[in-house]
Design an enzyme around this catalytic site. Structure first.
Site, mmCIF file in Angstrom:
data_model
loop_
_atom_site.group_PDB
_atom_site.id
_atom_site.type_symbol
_atom_site.label_atom_id
_atom_site.label_comp_id
_atom_site.label_asym_id
_atom_site.label_seq_id
_atom_site.Cartn_x
_atom_site.Cartn_y
_atom_site.Cartn_z
ATOM 1 N N ARG A 63 -58.811 -6.772 22.735
ATOM 2 C CA ARG A 63 -57.424 -6.777 23.207
ATOM 3 C C ARG A 63 -57.423 -6.533 24.719
ATOM 4 O O ARG A 63 -58.319 -5.883 25.259
ATOM 5 C CB ARG A 63 -56.613 -5.680 22.520
ATOM 6 C CG ARG A 63 -56.368 -5.924 21.050
ATOM 7 C CD ARG A 63 -55.627 -4.747 20.420
ATOM 8 N NE ARG A 63 -55.522 -4.955 18.986
ATOM 9 C CZ ARG A 63 -56.455 -4.577 18.108
ATOM 10 N NH1 ARG A 63 -57.536 -3.954 18.508
ATOM 11 N NH2 ARG A 63 -56.288 -4.812 16.825
ATOM 12 N N LYS A 72 -56.114 0.594 20.307
ATOM 13 C CA LYS A 72 -55.120 0.487 19.239
ATOM 14 C C LYS A 72 -55.579 1.141 17.939
ATOM 15 O O LYS A 72 -54.796 1.802 17.260
ATOM 16 C CB LYS A 72 -54.779 -0.987 18.996
ATOM 17 C CG LYS A 72 -53.693 -1.183 17.957
ATOM 18 C CD LYS A 72 -53.291 -2.620 17.819
ATOM 19 C CE LYS A 72 -52.216 -2.775 16.750
ATOM 20 N NZ LYS A 72 -51.816 -4.162 16.585
ATOM 21 N N HIS A 111 -53.406 -12.457 24.926
ATOM 22 C CA HIS A 111 -53.847 -12.474 23.532
ATOM 23 C C HIS A 111 -54.510 -13.801 23.162
ATOM 24 O O HIS A 111 -55.270 -13.881 22.206
ATOM 25 C CB HIS A 111 -52.673 -12.161 22.605
ATOM 26 C CG HIS A 111 -53.080 -11.409 21.388
ATOM 27 N ND1 HIS A 111 -53.581 -10.124 21.443
ATOM 28 C CD2 HIS A 111 -53.108 -11.764 20.093
ATOM 29 C CE1 HIS A 111 -53.883 -9.732 20.223
ATOM 30 N NE2 HIS A 111 -53.602 -10.703 19.389
ATOM 31 N N ARG A 146 -58.344 -13.499 22.925
ATOM 32 C CA ARG A 146 -58.854 -12.964 21.657
ATOM 33 C C ARG A 146 -58.828 -14.028 20.559
ATOM 34 O O ARG A 146 -59.771 -14.162 19.783
ATOM 35 C CB ARG A 146 -58.006 -11.746 21.277
ATOM 36 C CG ARG A 146 -58.449 -10.972 20.061
ATOM 37 C CD ARG A 146 -57.628 -9.682 20.022
ATOM 38 N NE ARG A 146 -57.579 -9.057 18.731
ATOM 39 C CZ ARG A 146 -58.399 -8.090 18.320
ATOM 40 N NH1 ARG A 146 -59.363 -7.684 19.116
ATOM 41 N NH2 ARG A 146 -58.260 -7.537 17.139
ATOM 42 N N HIS A 191 -58.808 -6.331 10.873
ATOM 43 C CA HIS A 191 -57.739 -6.783 9.980
ATOM 44 C C HIS A 191 -58.037 -6.269 8.577
ATOM 45 O O HIS A 191 -59.192 -6.059 8.212
ATOM 46 C CB HIS A 191 -57.658 -8.311 9.960
ATOM 47 C CG HIS A 191 -57.147 -8.896 11.237
ATOM 48 N ND1 HIS A 191 -57.339 -10.211 11.582
ATOM 49 C CD2 HIS A 191 -56.449 -8.360 12.268
ATOM 50 C CE1 HIS A 191 -56.778 -10.458 12.751
ATOM 51 N NE2 HIS A 191 -56.238 -9.340 13.184
ATOM 52 N N TYR A 234 -53.601 -15.085 11.471
ATOM 53 C CA TYR A 234 -53.694 -14.695 12.881
ATOM 54 C C TYR A 234 -54.240 -15.831 13.742
ATOM 55 O O TYR A 234 -53.746 -16.094 14.838
ATOM 56 C CB TYR A 234 -54.580 -13.455 12.973
ATOM 57 C CG TYR A 234 -54.894 -13.002 14.371
ATOM 58 C CD1 TYR A 234 -53.963 -12.297 15.123
ATOM 59 C CD2 TYR A 234 -56.142 -13.250 14.934
ATOM 60 C CE1 TYR A 234 -54.258 -11.863 16.406
ATOM 61 C CE2 TYR A 234 -56.440 -12.814 16.214
ATOM 62 C CZ TYR A 234 -55.492 -12.128 16.944
ATOM 63 O OH TYR A 234 -55.786 -11.708 18.211
#
Length: 187
Positions: free
Chosen positions: A47, A70, A133, A136, A163, A172
């Protein structure tokens, strides 16, 4: 900037063309640090909040150990040849740098908003929604493609991205939507 209560998503970019363009940016443009940020981002899969914490001393070994902001989970990122080559080019442009890698001329760390604005300018198109993003997601799509688009690749990516399931990773990365689109196109 997105509208309040609107749903926004970032797209992935073509890995090879993004890598080539970022390498060229490192060699030729004023924003050479942003070029390195792109190379690092598409090769590490982190991230943006974790990328911006990168320091020069982190890049002297073959891997980087970090705790993700995160998730608070520990990760080890191996530095591949793309990152090593790009870092060498970065050092050629500015051999006397230390501390944080991604800093402005005022020696402050790039903000996420600045990175997003610059990525849109440098890599965005009318059909692609590019943000930090996207780096990623580009990493994820390349890993998936390099592993023959297998469930095993999704399992590894699910673990790398933290995840809860490969199904979430599919969504995603936009893979699930592509599969659904194929259903309509097969009729």
């Amino acid at each position: 900037m997105s509208l309040k209560n609107s749903v926004t998503k970032s797209d992935y970019m073509n890995f090879d063309s993004t890598l080539n363009k970022a390498m060229k940016i490192i060699k030729t443009e004023k924003n050479y640090k942003l070029g390195f940020l792109v190379v690092y981002g598409i090769n590490a899969g982190l991230r943006i909040s974790d990328i911006l914490k990168l320091k020069h001393e982190d890049l002297v070994n073959d891997s980087i150990s970090l705790t993700e902001s995160k998730t608070n989970k520990k990760r080890v990122i191996r530095l591949n040849d793309n990152v090593k080559k790009a870092y060498g080019l970065l050092l050629e442009r500015n051999p006397n740098i230390d501390g944080f890698v991604f800093t402005s001329n005022q020696d402050t760390v790039f903000s996420i908003q600045y990175v997003n604005r610059m990525l849109k300018t440098m890599f965005g198109t009318k059909t692609l929604a590019i943000s930090s993003h996207s780096l990623r997601k580009t990493f994820g799509r390349q890993v998936w493609a390099n592993n023959n688009e297998t469930d095993k690749a999704l399992l590894y990516l699910s673990e790398l991205f933290n995840h809860s399931s490969p199904a979430i990773t599919k969504t995603y990365l936009g893979i699930r939507q592509e599969e659904l689109d194929d259903i309509y196109m097969s009729l």
